[in-house]
Design a protein around this motif. Structure first.
Motif, short mmCIF file in Angstrom:
data_model
loop_
_atom_site.label_atom_id
_atom_site.label_comp_id
_atom_site.label_asym_id
_atom_site.label_seq_id
_atom_site.Cartn_x
_atom_site.Cartn_y
_atom_site.Cartn_z
N THR A 78 51.94 -115.56 -8.95
CA THR A 78 51.59 -114.74 -7.79
C THR A 78 52.63 -113.64 -7.64
O THR A 78 53.65 -113.64 -8.33
CB THR A 78 51.47 -115.60 -6.51
N ASN B 294 51.62 -110.29 -1.70
CA ASN B 294 50.24 -110.62 -1.36
C ASN B 294 49.66 -109.92 -0.14
O ASN B 294 48.62 -110.33 0.36
CB ASN B 294 50.12 -112.13 -1.16
N ARG C 180 49.06 -107.44 -6.69
CA ARG C 180 48.33 -108.56 -7.31
C ARG C 180 47.39 -108.04 -8.41
O ARG C 180 47.27 -108.65 -9.48
CB ARG C 180 47.57 -109.36 -6.26
N ASP D 169 46.32 -117.42 -5.23
CA ASP D 169 46.46 -117.07 -3.82
C ASP D 169 47.31 -118.13 -3.13
O ASP D 169 46.85 -118.83 -2.24
CB ASP D 169 45.07 -116.97 -3.17
#
Length: 194
Positions: A127, A130, A137, A149
């Protein structure tokens, strides 16, 4: 003694670096005493995202990966030219060497993009920053990464995270990989996390 390399790109975010210096510093003096953190960069002087100046202990050109047990990389800001260093081939080669040796690698926030650019995340879960309005991303996915996620993602020896607030958790995870859960709990308690 376990040695951790804190790899700094110009434009790094100071708070994301300081979690590693604090956690491993506390461990050195108050935990099991088995860790030492060394800072390195491409330049003799680095400027953080918010103009804080740092002098790394060594240059990337002087790194011998065999002397280190783990790698930690804080993220930074494009506006502070973070990606100039973070995507530099010399910077990426250090990442590849740690990965080839099977050593733990921890990144905070957009530092995952350096890992992606180096090629070590292809086909792996990871990841990065975000925020819903962020392009990071999508950029990570372009490197062949299975973008998750999640707040923090661990895929084998690689730790990635989703934003600056994850910093302490990432540092404690890396400490756990190098010492033990019991030791981490002691350090967290002394630092006021428990």
């Amino acid at each position: 003694m376990k040695k951790i390399l804190l790899l700094l790109a110009n434009g790094f975010e100071a708070v994301e670096a300081s979690v590693f210096t604090d956690v491993f510093g506390w461990n050195k003096f108050e935990g099991d005493g088995t860790t030492e953190l060394i800072t390195a960069g491409l330049h003799p002087k680095l400027t953080c995202a918010w103009n804080f100046t740092v002098i790394p202990e060594m240059l990337v050109s002087d790194i011998n990966v065999k002397e280190f047990d783990a790698l930690a990389i804080p993220g930074g800001f494009e506006e502070a030219n973070f990606y100039e260093d973070a995507y530099d081939e010399r910077f990426l080669q250090v990442i590849r060497e740690f990965h080839s040796a099977g050593k733990p690698i921890a990144s905070v926030c957009v530092a995952a993009l350096s890992l992606g650019k180096s090629g070590i995340l292809e086909g792996k879960k990871a990841t990065t920053y975000n925020h819903p309005k962020s392009i990071r991303r999508a950029q990570l996915k372009e490197f062949g990464v299975l973008v998750q996620d999640d707040y923090i993602v661990v895929d084998h020896n690689i730790i990635t995270s989703s934003n600056p607030s994850t910093g302490f958790d990432v540092a404690f995870l890396l400490l756990e990989k190098l010492t033990s859960l019991g030791n981490v709990q002691q350090v967290k308690n002394l630092m006021g996390f428990n």
